[in-house]
Design a protein around this motif. Sequence first.
Motif, mmCIF file in Angstrom:
data_model
loop_
_atom_site.group_PDB
_atom_site.id
_atom_site.type_symbol
_atom_site.label_atom_id
_atom_site.label_comp_id
_atom_site.label_asym_id
_atom_site.label_seq_id
_atom_site.Cartn_x
_atom_site.Cartn_y
_atom_site.Cartn_z
ATOM 1 N N ILE A 1 -8.126 0.183 -0.880
ATOM 2 C CA ILE A 1 -7.642 0.081 0.525
ATOM 3 C C ILE A 1 -8.856 -0.533 1.069
ATOM 4 O O ILE A 1 -10.231 0.533 1.263
ATOM 5 C CB ILE A 1 -6.475 0.027 1.135
ATOM 6 N N PHE B 1 4.410 8.740 -4.321
ATOM 7 C CA PHE B 1 3.300 9.254 -3.838
ATOM 8 C C PHE B 1 2.083 9.050 -4.468
ATOM 9 O O PHE B 1 0.989 8.821 -4.970
ATOM 10 C CB PHE B 1 3.435 9.816 -2.875
ATOM 11 N N PHE C 1 -9.537 -1.490 4.410
ATOM 12 C CA PHE C 1 -9.040 -1.856 6.094
ATOM 13 C C PHE C 1 -10.104 -2.919 7.284
ATOM 14 O O PHE C 1 -11.205 -3.279 6.443
ATOM 15 C CB PHE C 1 -8.786 -1.184 6.740
ATOM 16 N N PRO D 1 5.625 2.032 -3.988
ATOM 17 C CA PRO D 1 4.621 2.613 -3.507
ATOM 18 C C PRO D 1 4.633 3.612 -2.427
ATOM 19 O O PRO D 1 4.288 4.386 -2.282
ATOM 20 C CB PRO D 1 4.194 1.240 -3.450
ATOM 21 N N ALA E 1 1.050 -1.005 -0.037
ATOM 22 C CA ALA E 1 0.008 0.264 0.260
ATOM 23 C C ALA E 1 1.309 1.251 -0.123
ATOM 24 O O ALA E 1 0.634 2.352 0.071
ATOM 25 C CB ALA E 1 -0.760 -0.002 0.943
ATOM 26 N N GLY E 2 1.939 1.121 0.251
ATOM 27 C CA GLY E 2 3.137 2.186 -0.036
ATOM 28 C C GLY E 2 2.523 2.876 1.653
ATOM 29 O O GLY E 2 3.413 4.071 1.606
ATOM 30 N N LEU E 3 2.531 2.334 2.526
ATOM 31 C CA LEU E 3 2.406 2.936 3.201
ATOM 32 C C LEU E 3 3.179 3.039 5.618
ATOM 33 O O LEU E 3 4.273 3.391 5.934
ATOM 34 C CB LEU E 3 1.112 2.323 5.195
ATOM 35 N N PHE F 1 -0.024 7.226 -7.481
ATOM 36 C CA PHE F 1 -0.762 5.611 -7.313
ATOM 37 C C PHE F 1 -2.101 7.109 -7.182
ATOM 38 O O PHE F 1 -2.413 5.604 -6.840
ATOM 39 C CB PHE F 1 0.103 5.223 -5.912
ATOM 40 N N ARG F 2 -2.078 7.952 -6.840
ATOM 41 C CA ARG F 2 -3.148 8.615 -6.845
ATOM 42 C C ARG F 2 -4.237 7.771 -8.007
ATOM 43 O O ARG F 2 -3.995 7.830 -8.790
ATOM 44 C CB ARG F 2 -3.374 10.200 -6.620
ATOM 45 N N GLY G 1 -12.510 8.817 -2.018
ATOM 46 C CA GLY G 1 -11.475 8.428 -3.524
ATOM 47 C C GLY G 1 -12.027 9.284 -4.071
ATOM 48 O O GLY G 1 -10.980 10.290 -4.858
ATOM 49 N N ILE H 1 -4.194 2.434 -6.039
ATOM 50 C CA ILE H 1 -4.497 1.318 -4.916
ATOM 51 C C ILE H 1 -5.822 2.415 -4.789
ATOM 52 O O ILE H 1 -5.677 2.642 -4.168
ATOM 53 C CB ILE H 1 -3.313 1.204 -4.144
#
Lengths: 251, 264
Positions: free
Chosen positions: A82, A73, A84, A69, A52-54, A76-77, A102, A80
């Motif tokens: 998610i 930053f 949770f 990812p 997720a690039g977190l 990827f807008r 989103g 992806i």
Amino acid sequence: MSVAEVHFSKVSKFFGAFCAVEELTLDIEKGDMVAILGKTGCGKSTMFNMIAGLQDPTSGGVRVQGHDPFREFDWFRGKIAIVFQNDRLLPWRTAVQNVELGLEMLDRPAAERREKAMSWLTRLGLAGHENDYPHALSGGMRQRVSIARAFATDASILLCDEPFSALDEITANRLREEFATLVRQNHKTAVFITHSINEALSIGQRVIVLRRPARIALDERLPDKLTSDGAEALRQRIQGILSEEDRVVIS
Amino acid sequence: MGDSAAQSATSKGVQRILTILAPFALLAGIWHFASTQLPDYLVPPLDRVFWRALAIIVDFSLFKDVLATAGRIMAGLAGAFVIGGVFAVLMHKSRRVEDFLGPILNFFQGIPALSWVVFAIIWFKHIEARILFIMVVTALPAFSFQILSALRAMSKDLVEMVLSFRPTRAKMFRMLVLPSILPEILTSWRVNIGNASRVVVVAELVGATGGVGYRLLEQQQLFDMAGALAWTLQLVFFVLITQKILNLIEAWAFKYRAQSERSL
Ligand SMILES: Nc1ncnc2c1ncn2[C@@H]1O[C@H](COP(=O)(O)OP(=O)(O)O)[C@@H](O)[C@H]1O
Ligand SMILES: [Mg+2]
């Protein structure tokens, strides 16, 4: 063959001296629905956060659609989405406003946002609740809103971290089926994390079992029609791997 | 049937107003009793205080002093809020900045308003600059710490959720940070307006030629208790009105919150 949609090469992640993911190498193809199974604490969420690039890997490389990812930053807008473990709805937004989140990031016009959000809410059985605030919805309804939020941006990759584990069994079963249908209908690449063997077998086209720290213990593609005998055999094997894990921890 | 519902709503409203007024009525009663027992120059009768307060409101040459003081309070708080906001964001982002700014702000918090008056007179020439400086510097630590604690209290889950959509900085702020910290921001304004309205009359001792603090000094020189009370009441009204406005904003901004039918 095309580049893998998600690619891990020798990825490790340390928290201080603690190793959560160890030299994980893995490819996920476009359009695949992969269930990742492992016990609590084996590093599933850590792996998920890196896709997720977190979180950034300590060593090794993570590539999603050929890009990094964590570093890229803005690239990827909208790419992806998610779901949770908990719904993570903004309490100050109504159901439909939450689904629009989103789309707002993508600067879609207001009318289009509303229309898309409403159509996803309707598909998830929430028509009539669009103006309710999260506190007025049940846990299952809230998770439906968060699924609608993930689908609304039409991202090609869908990541789910134990999305139904906080729900009661009946709600979870129903939502799981709806979810699997939506993923197939919309041709998503989905990575679905779970600690339930049944959930992994019912949702995945490919099942990956992780050991602690996250390493691949089993990687099995399921046939299109899994016979109940075949499922039972696989369940036994996975059970075996997971309980062996316990013995390793104890000894 | 709509009638009886409307009626009960009105009677509820009346009851509420009576409940709010009760403590003030009691205070007024005690004051009135004291005014019958003691000489007027010590405890002036209520009606005289009332007419004096009213005279200030209707006479613009007097009311402009109330407005000047209100303006000083709001200017000082606005300045402290903006600078405190910047400090809070910096402290939130970096441990180093916090270790540096935190102790300084704490140190500032221990300095009495009257000391700032002295410093301001020495450092600045312009009267309004002195007052603005005092108002900003006395409200700054509280605002900084309150905004910092609001930023800290933001849900990590929600931050990650919003980040997963890859927002621009501006969107992150508008969609998540602002709504998350708004409750604590409103509370900090409520607290700081109360404090500032007490500090401002001290700040006006730096040589102001107008304002509630100046008028209070004037009443002291005239030995006019009714006047002193009438001017004090103006500040109290100001605080009550601004609190009421903040309450309305709060009720509007937090209509999304769940209401428990039973209170604690
Ligand atoms: N930010 C963190 N700091 C320190 N340890 C962490 C952090 N995140 C996860 N861990 C540790 O890494 C291990 C794997 O965590 P996680 O990926 O959340 O497991 P799972 O999702 O499979 O239950 C756990 O032992 C957890 O305590
Ligand atoms: Mg987890």
